[in-house]
Scaffold this motif. Structure first.
Motif, PDB file in Angstrom:
ATOM      1  N   PRO A 259       7.811   2.950  -0.699  1.00 15.48           N
ATOM      2  CA  PRO A 259       8.723   3.617  -1.634  1.00 15.48           C
ATOM      3  C   PRO A 259       8.648   3.068  -3.048  1.00 15.48           C
ATOM      4  CG  PRO A 259       9.826   3.187   0.449  1.00 15.48           C
ATOM      5  CD  PRO A 259       8.508   2.458   0.505  1.00 15.48           C
ATOM      6  N   ALA A 260       8.275   1.788  -3.201  1.00 15.61           N
ATOM      7  CA  ALA A 260       8.218   1.192  -4.536  1.00 15.61           C
ATOM      8  C   ALA A 260       7.119   1.802  -5.392  1.00 15.61           C
ATOM      9  CB  ALA A 260       8.007  -0.316  -4.420  1.00 15.61           C
ATOM     10  N   ALA A 261       6.176   2.515  -4.777  1.00 16.35           N
ATOM     11  CA  ALA A 261       5.080   3.119  -5.539  1.00 16.35           C
ATOM     12  C   ALA A 261       5.504   4.381  -6.263  1.00 16.35           C
ATOM     13  CB  ALA A 261       3.912   3.421  -4.608  1.00 16.35           C
ATOM     14  N   VAL A 262       6.647   4.945  -5.880  1.00 16.05           N
ATOM     15  CA  VAL A 262       7.129   6.169  -6.527  1.00 16.05           C
ATOM     16  C   VAL A 262       7.833   5.792  -7.819  1.00 16.05           C
ATOM     17  CG1 VAL A 262       8.687   8.143  -6.308  1.00 16.05           C
ATOM     18  CG2 VAL A 262       7.342   7.383  -4.342  1.00 16.05           C
ATOM     19  N   PRO A 263       7.456   6.385  -8.946  1.00 10.59           N
ATOM     20  CA  PRO A 263       8.081   6.029 -10.227  1.00 10.59           C
ATOM     21  C   PRO A 263       9.603   6.164 -10.173  1.00 10.59           C
ATOM     22  CG  PRO A 263       6.164   7.432 -10.580  1.00 10.59           C
ATOM     23  CD  PRO A 263       6.407   7.404  -9.106  1.00 10.59           C
ATOM     24  N   GLU A 264      10.282   5.187 -10.745  1.00 13.35           N
ATOM     25  CA  GLU A 264      11.735   5.159 -10.682  1.00 13.35           C
ATOM     26  C   GLU A 264      12.364   6.365 -11.374  1.00 13.35           C
ATOM     27  OE1 GLU A 264      15.283   3.887  -9.324  1.00 13.35           O
ATOM     28  OE2 GLU A 264      13.347   2.960  -8.866  1.00 13.35           O
ATOM     29  N   ASP A 265      11.690   6.902 -12.396  1.00 15.60           N
ATOM     30  CA  ASP A 265      12.291   8.015 -13.125  1.00 15.60           C
ATOM     31  C   ASP A 265      11.932   9.379 -12.536  1.00 15.60           C
ATOM     32  OD1 ASP A 265       9.635   7.961 -13.847  1.00 15.60           O
ATOM     33  OD2 ASP A 265       9.996   8.375 -15.974  1.00 15.60           O
ATOM     34  N   ALA A 266      11.251   9.408 -11.401  1.00 14.93           N
ATOM     35  CA  ALA A 266      10.973  10.686 -10.744  1.00 14.93           C
ATOM     36  C   ALA A 266      12.289  11.306 -10.293  1.00 14.93           C
ATOM     37  CB  ALA A 266      10.052  10.477  -9.547  1.00 14.93           C
ATOM     38  N   ASP A 267      12.535  12.559 -10.691  1.00 14.52           N
ATOM     39  CA  ASP A 267      13.790  13.197 -10.289  1.00 14.52           C
ATOM     40  C   ASP A 267      13.586  14.241  -9.199  1.00 14.52           C
ATOM     41  OD1 ASP A 267      12.505  14.947 -11.972  1.00 14.52           O
ATOM     42  OD2 ASP A 267      14.238  15.385 -13.225  1.00 14.52           O
ATOM     43  N   LEU A 268      12.351  14.420  -8.747  1.00 13.38           N
ATOM     44  CA  LEU A 268      12.035  15.226  -7.567  1.00 13.38           C
ATOM     45  C   LEU A 268      10.860  14.568  -6.879  1.00 13.38           C
ATOM     46  CD1 LEU A 268      12.313  17.892  -5.844  1.00 13.38           C
ATOM     47  CD2 LEU A 268      10.555  18.842  -7.334  1.00 13.38           C
ATOM     48  N   VAL A 269      11.028  14.245  -5.597  1.00 10.47           N
ATOM     49  CA  VAL A 269       9.962  13.615  -4.814  1.00 10.47           C
ATOM     50  C   VAL A 269       9.759  14.440  -3.554  1.00 10.47           C
ATOM     51  CG1 VAL A 269       9.185  11.540  -3.602  1.00 10.47           C
ATOM     52  CG2 VAL A 269      10.520  11.323  -5.712  1.00 10.47           C
ATOM     53  N   VAL A 270       8.503  14.754  -3.258  1.00 10.64           N
ATOM     54  CA  VAL A 270       8.170  15.553  -2.081  1.00 10.64           C
ATOM     55  C   VAL A 270       7.272  14.736  -1.163  1.00 10.64           C
ATOM     56  CG1 VAL A 270       7.225  17.726  -1.223  1.00 10.64           C
ATOM     57  CG2 VAL A 270       8.223  17.626  -3.520  1.00 10.64           C
ATOM     58  N   ILE A 271       7.635  14.684   0.118  1.00 11.12           N
ATOM     59  CA  ILE A 271       6.829  13.972   1.109  1.00 11.12           C
ATOM     60  C   ILE A 271       6.917  14.711   2.438  1.00 11.12           C
ATOM     61  CG2 ILE A 271       8.748  12.417   1.743  1.00 11.12           C
ATOM     62  CD1 ILE A 271       6.571  10.230   2.181  1.00 11.12           C
ATOM     63  N   GLY A 272       5.848  14.700   3.196  1.00 12.22           N
ATOM     64  CA  GLY A 272       5.844  15.301   4.523  1.00 12.22           C
ATOM     65  C   GLY A 272       6.063  14.252   5.596  1.00 12.22           C
ATOM     66  N   ASN A 273       6.741  14.638   6.684  1.00 12.93           N
ATOM     67  CA  ASN A 273       6.981  13.700   7.777  1.00 12.93           C
ATOM     68  C   ASN A 273       7.191  14.461   9.085  1.00 12.93           C
ATOM     69  OD1 ASN A 273       7.074  10.980   8.525  1.00 12.93           O
ATOM     70  ND2 ASN A 273       9.311  11.007   8.623  1.00 12.93           N
ATOM     71  N   PRO A 274       6.285  14.341  10.072  1.00 12.27           N
ATOM     72  CA  PRO A 274       4.965  13.711   9.963  1.00 12.27           C
ATOM     73  C   PRO A 274       4.108  14.458   8.958  1.00 12.27           C
ATOM     74  CG  PRO A 274       5.106  14.959  11.999  1.00 12.27           C
ATOM     75  CD  PRO A 274       6.476  14.985  11.402  1.00 12.27           C
ATOM     76  N   THR A 275       3.219  13.712   8.312  1.00 14.68           N
ATOM     77  CA  THR A 275       2.502  14.240   7.163  1.00 14.68           C
ATOM     78  C   THR A 275       1.257  15.005   7.584  1.00 14.68           C
ATOM     79  OG1 THR A 275       3.285  12.385   5.824  1.00 14.68           O
ATOM     80  CG2 THR A 275       1.438  13.637   4.975  1.00 14.68           C
ATOM     81  N   ASN A 276       1.119  16.186   7.035  1.00 18.02           N
ATOM     82  CA  ASN A 276      -0.103  16.964   7.139  1.00 18.02           C
ATOM     83  C   ASN A 276      -0.951  16.641   5.911  1.00 18.02           C
ATOM     84  OD1 ASN A 276      -2.025  19.049   7.321  1.00 18.02           O
ATOM     85  ND2 ASN A 276      -0.626  20.606   6.536  1.00 18.02           N
ATOM     86  N   PRO A 277      -2.176  16.124   6.048  1.00 16.86           N
ATOM     87  CA  PRO A 277      -3.041  16.127   7.231  1.00 16.86           C
ATOM     88  C   PRO A 277      -3.177  14.785   7.934  1.00 16.86           C
ATOM     89  CG  PRO A 277      -4.387  15.725   5.312  1.00 16.86           C
ATOM     90  CD  PRO A 277      -2.955  15.801   4.815  1.00 16.86           C
ATOM     91  N   THR A 278      -2.459  13.737   7.485  1.00 17.35           N
ATOM     92  CA  THR A 278      -2.756  12.398   7.989  1.00 17.35           C
ATOM     93  C   THR A 278      -2.225  12.154   9.388  1.00 17.35           C
ATOM     94  OG1 THR A 278      -0.756  11.433   7.032  1.00 17.35           O
ATOM     95  CG2 THR A 278      -2.738  11.480   5.636  1.00 17.35           C
ATOM     96  N   SER A 279      -1.222  12.933   9.807  1.00 18.74           N
ATOM     97  CA  SER A 279      -0.538  12.780  11.093  1.00 18.74           C
ATOM     98  C   SER A 279       0.262  11.485  11.163  1.00 18.74           C
ATOM     99  CB  SER A 279      -1.529  12.839  12.271  1.00 18.74           C
ATOM    100  OG  SER A 279      -0.903  13.298  13.455  1.00 18.74           O
ATOM    101  N   VAL A 280       0.565  10.903   9.997  1.00 23.79           N
ATOM    102  CA  VAL A 280       1.389   9.695   9.925  1.00 23.79           C
ATOM    103  C   VAL A 280       2.859  10.099  10.005  1.00 23.79           C
ATOM    104  CG1 VAL A 280       2.144   7.822   8.413  1.00 23.79           C
ATOM    105  CG2 VAL A 280      -0.298   8.335   8.663  1.00 23.79           C
ATOM    106  N   LEU A 281       3.611   9.378  10.845  1.00 18.22           N
ATOM    107  CA  LEU A 281       5.055   9.555  10.950  1.00 18.22           C
ATOM    108  C   LEU A 281       5.711   8.365  10.265  1.00 18.22           C
ATOM    109  CD1 LEU A 281       7.420  11.218  12.156  1.00 18.22           C
ATOM    110  CD2 LEU A 281       7.290   9.715  14.163  1.00 18.22           C
ATOM    111  N   HIS A 282       6.314   8.606   9.106  1.00 16.19           N
ATOM    112  CA  HIS A 282       6.954   7.530   8.360  1.00 16.19           C
ATOM    113  C   HIS A 282       8.323   7.217   8.956  1.00 16.19           C
ATOM    114  CE1 HIS A 282       3.870   8.027   5.314  1.00 16.19           C
ATOM    115  NE2 HIS A 282       4.162   9.304   5.237  1.00 16.19           N
ATOM    116  N   PRO A 283       8.705   5.944   9.046  1.00 17.26           N
ATOM    117  CA  PRO A 283      10.056   5.625   9.518  1.00 17.26           C
ATOM    118  C   PRO A 283      11.109   6.295   8.648  1.00 17.26           C
ATOM    119  CG  PRO A 283       8.690   3.643   9.434  1.00 17.26           C
ATOM    120  CD  PRO A 283       7.920   4.731   8.749  1.00 17.26           C
ATOM    121  N   ALA A 284      12.131   6.847   9.278  1.00 18.47           N
ATOM    122  CA  ALA A 284      13.169   7.561   8.538  1.00 18.47           C
ATOM    123  C   ALA A 284      13.790   6.684   7.458  1.00 18.47           C
ATOM    124  CB  ALA A 284      14.240   8.076   9.496  1.00 18.47           C
TER     125      ALA A 284
END
Length: 364
Positions: free
Chosen positions: A137-162
């Motif tokens: 999460p620290a990689a996302v710029p602090e001033d981002a006011d909209l963040v989009v992420i998939g979970n589980p993510t297409n295409p990586t099939s990674v399931l990020h902890p809630a």
């Protein structure tokens, strides 16, 4: 993990798996599209067919909206039905007034495409292979006011902890979590659908993947009432058809949820069979992103473009990976299929990994 401005160069954001099985690909065994095979089931087709006698009337989404709300334990004011999750991305891009949207890649490319089409400048956070495409999460710029992420993510099939995803939330930011494939995860662990205490949280769900309804277009948004109202104002009248509303009611009923739960466990077993088969090609440079948790796997292999071409000649369509930001030409995505189909595919892959040698020139 790095952040970059998104110019779109080098990535066809509007390329999706269905392009692999159109036209001359229609006869191929489909491992390119992430829709569960052998769906929709007969009982769901009957529910949809039963709605056809009501087509003379305009669609009334109240019952379906209430059913979705009840399925997640939410008031109806927190639910918006959409013509597939893709429509929700367009509504978000057009309705929300944001200054610095960020999309976490590699992921489904439609969110970024919709934002760019709406005139936004989009930044990308690129997750890295060496980190297992895991979110920091620290990689996302602090001033981002909209963040989009998939979970589980297409295409990586990674399931990020809630709780890792929740760390992206903060006042003044809209956090969009695409859970289109969450119902393919046994127990839907790490789901955020139904959570109301996370500021700015917007969860998207699709009913097209598990139930084989890509041609019907049905999904929904879960968010705070204020966000739902903004998105609803951006929708055209009667955006979801009567057959799609019938499907929505049916797919969130207890019987359907139980069937989806059984399917998720079956998919997990079939995925393990696929991953084990791919592991046999490790000495030939094949690498699977693990642990895979979705109904698909992301695979790196040398010369993937040529392998894809030879697989087509052998009767199989797979999804190219280079249209996803953060990936290159050595990546493909494979949908999980039943074990018989997978075993046959692995045999074809073995042949496709070894291109025929160029014939030696005849002695002159």
């Amino acid at each position: 993990m790095r952040t970059e401005a998104a110019g779109g160069a080098g990535h066809d954001l509007r390329h999706h798996g269905d392009a692999e099985v159109r036209d001359d690909g229609a006869a191929l065994v489909d491992l390119a599209v992430n829709v569960r095979a052998d769906t929709p089931p007969a009982w769901l087709r009957e529910e949809i067919a039963g709605s056809l006698s009501s087509l003379a009337a305009y669609p009334d989404g109240r019952a379906a909206r209430a059913a979705v709300a009840a399925r997640h334990g939410l008031p109806v004011e927190r639910v918006l039905l959409t013509a597939g999750a893709a429509e929700a991305f367009v509504l978000l891009a057009r309705a929300l007034k944001v200054r610095r949207p960020v999309v976490v890649h590699p992921q489904f490319t439609e969110p970024e495409a919709a934002l760019r089409d709406a005139g936004h400048t989009v930044d990308r956070v690129l997750l890295r292979e060496e980190d297992g495409f895991r979110l920091d999460p620290a990689a996302v710029p602090e001033d981002a006011d909209l963040v989009v992420i998939g979970n589980p993510t297409n295409p990586t099939s990674v399931l990020h902890p809630a709780e890792t995803v929740v760390r992206l939330a903060r006042p003044g930011r809209t956090l969009v979590v695409d859970e289109a494939f969450m119902d393919a995860v046994p127990g839907e662990r790490e789901a955020l659908a139904g959570r109301t205490g996370v500021p700015g949280l917007v969860v998207l769900r699709s009913l097209t993947k598990t139930w084989g309804l890509a041609g019907l277009r049905i999904g929904y948004v879960l968010a705070a009432p204020g966000i739902i109202a903004e998105l609803e104002r951006a929708q055209p009248l009667w955006p979801v058809s009567t057959p799609a509303l019938a499907a929505a009611r049916a797919c969130v009923a207890p019987r359907a949820l139980a069937e989806a739960g059984h399917a998720a466990h079956r998919i997990a077993g079939d995925r393990a069979h696929l991953v084990a088969g791919l592991a046999a090609f490790a000495a030939r440079g094949v690498r699977v992103v693990e642990p895979a948790e979705g109904p698909f796997v992301l695979v790196r292999m040398p010369g993937a473009a040529g392998v894809r071409r030879r697989l087509r000649e052998l009767g199989y369509a797979v999804r190219r990976g280079d249209t996803f930001p953060g990936l290159g030409t050595d990546w493909v995505r494979l949908a999980v299929r039943d074990r018989t189909t997978t075993t046959a595919f692995l045999k074809a892959l073995s042949a496709a990994l070894d291109p025929p040698a160029d014939p030696s020139p005849s002695p002159g």
